[in-house]
Enzyme design. Structure first.
Site, PDB file in Angstrom:
ATOM      1  N   TYR A   1       0.836  -1.196   0.000  1.00 20.70           N
ATOM      2  CA  TYR A   1       0.000   0.000   0.000  1.00 20.70           C
ATOM      3  C   TYR A   1       0.871   1.245   0.000  1.00 20.70           C
ATOM      4  O   TYR A   1       1.977   1.235   0.540  1.00 20.70           O
ATOM      5  CB  TYR A   1      -0.967   0.031   1.193  1.00 20.70           C
ATOM      6  CG  TYR A   1      -0.347  -0.175   2.567  1.00 20.70           C
ATOM      7  CD1 TYR A   1      -0.036  -1.455   3.014  1.00 20.70           C
ATOM      8  CD2 TYR A   1      -0.105   0.905   3.420  1.00 20.70           C
ATOM      9  CE1 TYR A   1       0.505  -1.648   4.277  1.00 20.70           C
ATOM     10  CE2 TYR A   1       0.432   0.717   4.692  1.00 20.70           C
ATOM     11  CZ  TYR A   1       0.739  -0.573   5.107  1.00 20.70           C
ATOM     12  OH  TYR A   1       1.283  -0.763   6.344  1.00 20.70           O
ATOM     13  N   PRO A   2       0.375   2.313  -0.626  1.00 16.88           N
ATOM     14  CA  PRO A   2       1.094   3.572  -0.586  1.00 16.88           C
ATOM     15  C   PRO A   2       0.619   4.406   0.604  1.00 16.88           C
ATOM     16  O   PRO A   2      -0.503   4.215   1.082  1.00 16.88           O
ATOM     17  CB  PRO A   2       0.689   4.243  -1.894  1.00 16.88           C
ATOM     18  CG  PRO A   2      -0.682   3.741  -2.171  1.00 16.88           C
ATOM     19  CD  PRO A   2      -0.790   2.378  -1.537  1.00 16.88           C
TER      20      PRO A   2
ATOM     21  N   LYS B   1       2.601  11.004   5.008  1.00 14.79           N
ATOM     22  CA  LYS B   1       2.574  11.546   6.364  1.00 14.79           C
ATOM     23  C   LYS B   1       1.756  12.845   6.269  1.00 14.79           C
ATOM     24  O   LYS B   1       2.005  13.668   5.368  1.00 14.79           O
ATOM     25  CB  LYS B   1       3.998  11.837   6.848  1.00 14.79           C
ATOM     26  CG  LYS B   1       4.822  10.567   7.161  1.00 14.79           C
ATOM     27  CD  LYS B   1       4.604  10.059   8.560  1.00 14.79           C
ATOM     28  CE  LYS B   1       5.250   8.718   8.841  1.00 14.79           C
ATOM     29  NZ  LYS B   1       6.679   8.788   9.108  1.00 14.79           N
TER      30      LYS B   1
END
Ligand code: 76R
Length: 249
Positions: free
Chosen positions: A145-146, A149
């Site tokens: 998964y990407p 922040k």
């Protein structure tokens, strides 16, 4: 300006997700199908040679659910090589029966949050090298998964002082470490390369460990307050020897 984390950057990474166009595939005579699988196997053999020579690594997984059928993960020293492989794949016979569903471009990354001060060149350190230029484990399951922040209001990771980010990452690392041996993670940075800031690729022989690890991290401040996540892909190892069966009608 706030102090930026320093990164060590390793091999470039392409995650290539495809669906099989089964209805077209079913219309292909058996001997032609066999030929295309053979051609694809020859590509895999080339990638295996590259891996044996320590010049890259790759992984092939069968994805569960409708987001994709296959995930090909490729690691190479240059972006050009990733491009060449992508082209070779696209020109192969099998590609006529696959549909692109998602891809992700990044570079294996280690940050200096928890690194010890040292005079030595980290790129010469064998442990660091094994992390930057990893041979992907042939473990039974993968999870990709990407993520980003967060940069919103009071929850802006990039505005936190370095010391505070270090403290937070220490706690993150502690949780991670408790999964040592059960989950192997590859963090690849993608700022400037793709739509999210990192790709997270996890490998395990026990698929449930992905859920346990990701869930536990959700309660840790780094993820709870600052983590934003894209789509999750989960899959099962597809070994070269199992390809014929996979494509068999
Ligand atoms: O590199 C190291 O092992 C040192 C400690 C460490 C860093 C610096 C570490 C350990 N991570 C680091 C950086 Mn991580 N990691 C994730 C995710 O789902 C989620 O909530 C987050 C997705 C997982 C599952 C995971 C696992 N990590 C990072 C970064 C870069 C942050 C930055 O630079 O701002 C991201 C985005 C990220 C995300 N991490 C570990 C793990 C695990 C299992 C470990 C322990 C590794 C080990 O010690 O063997």
């Amino acid at each position: 300006m706030n102090e930026a984390a320093k990164t060590l950057d390793g091999w470039y990474v392409l995650h290539d997700f495809r669906k099989i166009d089964w209805s077209s595939w079913k219309a292909v005579p058996q001997n032609e199908r066999d030929g295309m699988i053979e051609e694809f196997t020859a590509l895999l053999n080339q990638w295996n040679d590259t891996e044996t020579n320590g010049k890259g690594s790759h992984a092939l997984y069968s994805i569960v659910g409708q987001k994709a059928d296959l995930m090909i993960m490729l690691l190479r020293p240059t972006m050009e090589e990733l491009n060449e492989i992508e082209l070779a794949l696209d020109k192969s016979g099998l590609a006529d029966y696959t549909l692109p569903t998602y891809s992700y471009v990044s570079v294996v990354e280690l940050s200096n949050y928890l690194a010890k001060e040292s005079d030595e060149d980290p790129y010469e350190n064998p442990y660091v090298r094994s992390r930057l230029y990893p041979e992907l484990p042939k473990w039974k399951h993968v999870c990709f998964y990407p993520m980003d922040k967060r940069r919103e209001g009071n929850d802006n990771w990039y505005m936190l002082p370095m010391e505070e980010r270090k403290d937070l990452m220490r706690s993150h690392g502690m949780i991670g470490r408790s999964y040592a041996g059960k989950v192997k993670q590859i963090i690849s940075g993608s700022v400037g390369f793709d739509d999210w800031e990192w790709g997270v690729t996890l490998f395990s022989d026990d698929v449930l460990q992905f859920k346990k690890l990701v869930y536990e991290m959700r309660f840790d401040e780094v993820s709870a307050r600052y983590g934003e996540f894209g789509s999750f892909y989960v899959g099962n190892l597809l070994e070269k020897e199992a390809l014929s069966k996979y494509f068999q009608l």
